[in-house]
Design a protein around this motif. Sequence first.
Motif, short mmCIF file in Angstrom:
data_model
loop_
_atom_site.label_atom_id
_atom_site.label_comp_id
_atom_site.label_asym_id
_atom_site.label_seq_id
_atom_site.Cartn_x
_atom_site.Cartn_y
_atom_site.Cartn_z
N THR A 34 -4.43 -12.72 59.55
CA THR A 34 -4.51 -11.42 60.23
C THR A 34 -5.57 -11.45 61.33
OG1 THR A 34 -6.03 -10.57 58.55
CG2 THR A 34 -3.69 -10.07 58.27
N LYS A 37 -4.02 -13.27 64.26
CA LYS A 37 -3.07 -12.38 64.93
C LYS A 37 -3.81 -11.35 65.79
CE LYS A 37 0.71 -9.22 64.06
NZ LYS A 37 1.31 -8.30 63.09
N GLN A 89 -11.30 -3.34 60.00
CA GLN A 89 -11.02 -3.63 58.59
C GLN A 89 -12.04 -2.97 57.65
OE1 GLN A 89 -8.32 -5.45 57.53
NE2 GLN A 89 -7.68 -5.52 59.65
#
Length: 120
Positions: A34, A37, A89
Amino acid sequence: MAPPKSLKVGKKKQQKFVIDCWQPVEDSVLDVSTFEKFLTESIKVDKKTGNLGDSISVATEKTKVIVTADIPLSKRYLKYLTKKFLKKQQLRDYLHVIATNKQTYEMRYFSINSEGDEDQ
């Protein structure tokens, strides 16, 4: 008469930066894919995001994210994007980004020294 200017033709300078995420990955707090990405989508080339083309490549190797650039790319920009990812996050309160050498950053936990309450 002025001497003719000589053109310096050299190799393209390729930069390689490594972001080591072994501590949060080991504790399964962060997923490297992630993060890769996010970097791929967020790095700007010619003032446009998602415009990497052949000039910049982002790859993962176990717990490391490797960014290779043929065009000028600052290490500081990668730190900015890493901090932005941690904030997204909700990990910014627990992790910070430290430069371990000239081409490498590492994500580490904040060290909190709790020696107990002595106010009793």
